[in-house]
Design a protein around this motif. Structure first.
Motif, PDB file in Angstrom:
ATOM      1  N   PRO A 203       0.770  -1.248   0.000  1.00  0.00           N
ATOM      2  CA  PRO A 203       0.000   0.000   0.000  1.00  0.00           C
ATOM      3  C   PRO A 203       0.797   1.293   0.000  1.00  0.00           C
ATOM      4  N   SER A 204       2.143   1.272  -0.018  1.00  0.00           N
ATOM      5  CA  SER A 204       2.855   2.531   0.277  1.00  0.00           C
ATOM      6  C   SER A 204       3.156   3.377  -0.955  1.00  0.00           C
ATOM      7  N   GLY A 205       3.127   2.774  -2.156  1.00  0.00           N
ATOM      8  CA  GLY A 205       3.493   3.511  -3.360  1.00  0.00           C
ATOM      9  C   GLY A 205       5.001   3.656  -3.528  1.00  0.00           C
ATOM     10  N   VAL A 206       5.777   3.107  -2.580  1.00  0.00           N
ATOM     11  CA  VAL A 206       7.235   3.249  -2.622  1.00  0.00           C
ATOM     12  C   VAL A 206       7.827   2.340  -3.716  1.00  0.00           C
TER      13      VAL A 206
ATOM     14  N   ASP B 224       6.212   7.096  -5.396  1.00  0.00           N
ATOM     15  CA  ASP B 224       6.685   7.151  -6.778  1.00  0.00           C
ATOM     16  C   ASP B 224       5.859   6.307  -7.739  1.00  0.00           C
ATOM     17  N   GLY B 225       5.094   5.357  -7.206  1.00  0.00           N
ATOM     18  CA  GLY B 225       4.394   4.471  -8.126  1.00  0.00           C
ATOM     19  C   GLY B 225       3.145   3.855  -7.554  1.00  0.00           C
ATOM     20  N   ALA B 226       2.573   2.903  -8.312  1.00  0.00           N
ATOM     21  CA  ALA B 226       1.270   2.284  -8.032  1.00  0.00           C
ATOM     22  C   ALA B 226       0.212   3.391  -7.985  1.00  0.00           C
ATOM     23  N   PHE B 227      -0.904   3.181  -7.318  1.00  0.00           N
ATOM     24  CA  PHE B 227      -1.860   4.294  -7.194  1.00  0.00           C
ATOM     25  C   PHE B 227      -2.377   4.420  -5.774  1.00  0.00           C
ATOM     26  N   TYR B 228      -1.392   4.389  -4.835  1.00  0.00           N
ATOM     27  CA  TYR B 228      -1.732   4.493  -3.420  1.00  0.00           C
ATOM     28  C   TYR B 228      -0.872   5.552  -2.737  1.00  0.00           C
ATOM     29  N   LEU B 229      -1.493   6.248  -1.789  1.00  0.00           N
ATOM     30  CA  LEU B 229      -0.740   7.100  -0.866  1.00  0.00           C
ATOM     31  C   LEU B 229      -0.872   6.471   0.509  1.00  0.00           C
ATOM     32  N   PHE B 230       0.203   6.460   1.254  1.00  0.00           N
ATOM     33  CA  PHE B 230       0.217   5.874   2.594  1.00  0.00           C
ATOM     34  C   PHE B 230       0.460   7.028   3.546  1.00  0.00           C
ATOM     35  N   MET B 231      -0.627   7.421   4.219  1.00  0.00           N
ATOM     36  CA  MET B 231      -0.578   8.638   5.030  1.00  0.00           C
ATOM     37  C   MET B 231      -0.440   8.291   6.511  1.00  0.00           C
TER      38      MET B 231
END
Ligand code: PLP
Length: 396
Positions: A181-184, A328-335
């Motif tokens: 889930p992090s988008g990293v 930087d990628g996928a389509f998730y932000l991990f707030m």
């Protein structure tokens, strides 16, 4: 009576599904346009037009029996050749169709791979935060998931913790980059460090340890970001890929497993993959989708929409004082949740009809996942709600 393990799995729906269902109920009460559902990872960008064109062409050119019939278990030869050639052109590799096994998406690729590689009591390392289904898939194969937490400060892999987690029972390590889930995106430096540790441990224990690259988001990166191709860094790499996200076809169930020639005991591993696919009853991947992939491999939908969504949210979150991992990628932000309990924070967000997913099921409490594969217009309408939420927590 029944398998209680399976009963429990079926009876307990995932947190994400529960939120999604809540969203549907709420939409019926107050109108769909007033619910800001950031829960699911369902692509919002349509499949490239070439996908539909190809389907139309296939229905005209092939007889129904050819179009809808079984392919061989490993997959259509021309499809596998097209994928191998595409990968070779992009990554300077040397694959042929004999390195590929077509599957019903990444979930199937992973289940087959774990079943093929592991025996009872083998351990499979996963990095938290992780895709929650890993634990289900690894356990279903009879192996044991072992969690290694990423660094809290930037959600990158903690190589020291990773090395400590490897035991004589470690059979595989799962790397998911770009990450859900992090988008990293895992950097080349970390990939090199991780592979060096694996080489060292293989020697120390005198056995193979496999690197399983789960990469359904490989093409979904924004800006000048490289996603290292792992087979070039470590021989015992197995790639689990899916076209669910790149071609926006999650409901059509199509992906592959790639076993490079360099893998130790290639024949044994590839045949075990075939055996696992057989024993899990997959028979073959959907034929029509294999033929579509033959024509469309390497394409993506218009992912500029994801970049735009990400940038709008990032800017708004910065103004609101919300902190996220470098996405930087996928389509998730991990707030980062402003309070310890992400569940409590998600409950507060619900008051503004913002549906966010608490990170506990990703093995990394204290965060929320925001899936930005939604319409840009919904994002824009939701921004005042995020502001109100930030005010409630005295962030602005
Ligand atoms: N792996 C990760 C990290 C995912 O996020 C997903 C789906 O969201 C999958 C695997 C499964 O993908 P598929 O739809 O191809 O089975």
């Amino acid at each position: 009576m029944v398998s209680m393990e399976m009963y429990e799995l079926g009876a307990k729906s995932s947190v994400i599904r529960e939120i999604f269902e809540f969203g549907k109920k709420r939409a019926a009460e107050i109108g769909k346009e007033n619910v800001y559902d950031y829960s699911l990872g369902n692509p919002s960008v349509p499949a490239p037009e070439k996908v539909n064109e190809t389907i139309r062409k296939l229905t005209q050119e092939l007889s129904p029996c050819e179009l809808h019939g079984y392919t061989s278990a490993v997959g259509d030869n021309a499809t596998r050749t097209a994928i191998a050639e595409n990968l070779n052109a992009r990554f300077g590799t040397n694959f042929t169709m004999n390195n590929l096994y077509m599957t019903c998406g990444a979930a199937a690729s992973l289940c087959i791979t774990f079943r093929a590689l592991t025996e009872k009591d083998d351990e499979v390392i996963i990095f938290a935060p992780y895709f929650p289904e890993y634990k289900v898939f690894i356990s279903a194969a009879g192996a044991k998931p072992v969690e290694v937490k990423c660094k809290a400060e930037d959600l990158t892999i903690d190589l020291e913790a990773f090395e400590k987690a490897i035991t004589p029972n470690t059979k595989a390590v799962v790397l998911n980059s770009p990450n859900n889930p992090s988008g990293v995106v895992v950097s080349e430096e970390i990939v090199k460090g991780l592979c060096a540790i694996l080489e060292k441990k293989q020697k120390e224990y005198g056995k193979s340890i496999f690197l399983v690259s789960d990469e359904p988001y490989r093409e979904l990166v924004y800006g000048d970001v490289e996603v290292p191709y792992l087979t070039k860094y470590y021989d015992n790499t197995i790639v689990c890929y899916s076209f669910s996200k790149s071609l926006s076809l999650p409901g059509d169930r199509i992906g592959y497993i790639l076993v490079p020639n360099e893998v130790e005991n290639f024949e044994l591993i590839y045949k075990s993959v075939c055996g696992a696919g057989r024993s899990l009853g997959y028979v073959c991947a959907p034929s029509m989708m294999q033929f579509v992939v033959r024509e469309c491999v390497g394409m993506t939908g218009d992912i500029s929409a994801y970049k735009m969504n990400r940038d709008i949210l990032l800017e708004a979150f910065e103004e609101c004082g919300f902190k996220t991992a470098k996405p930087d990628g996928a389509f998730y932000l991990f707030m980062k949740s402003p309070v310890d309990s992400a569940e409590e924070f998600c409950e507060s967000a619900k008051k503004y009809d913002l549906l966010l997913v608490p990170s506990d099921s990703f093995g990394f409490p204290g965060y929320v996942r925001i899936s930005y594969c939604v319409s840009t217009e919904m994002i824009e309408r939701s921004l005042p709600k995020f502001k109100e939420l930030a005010k409630e927590y005295n962030l602005i």
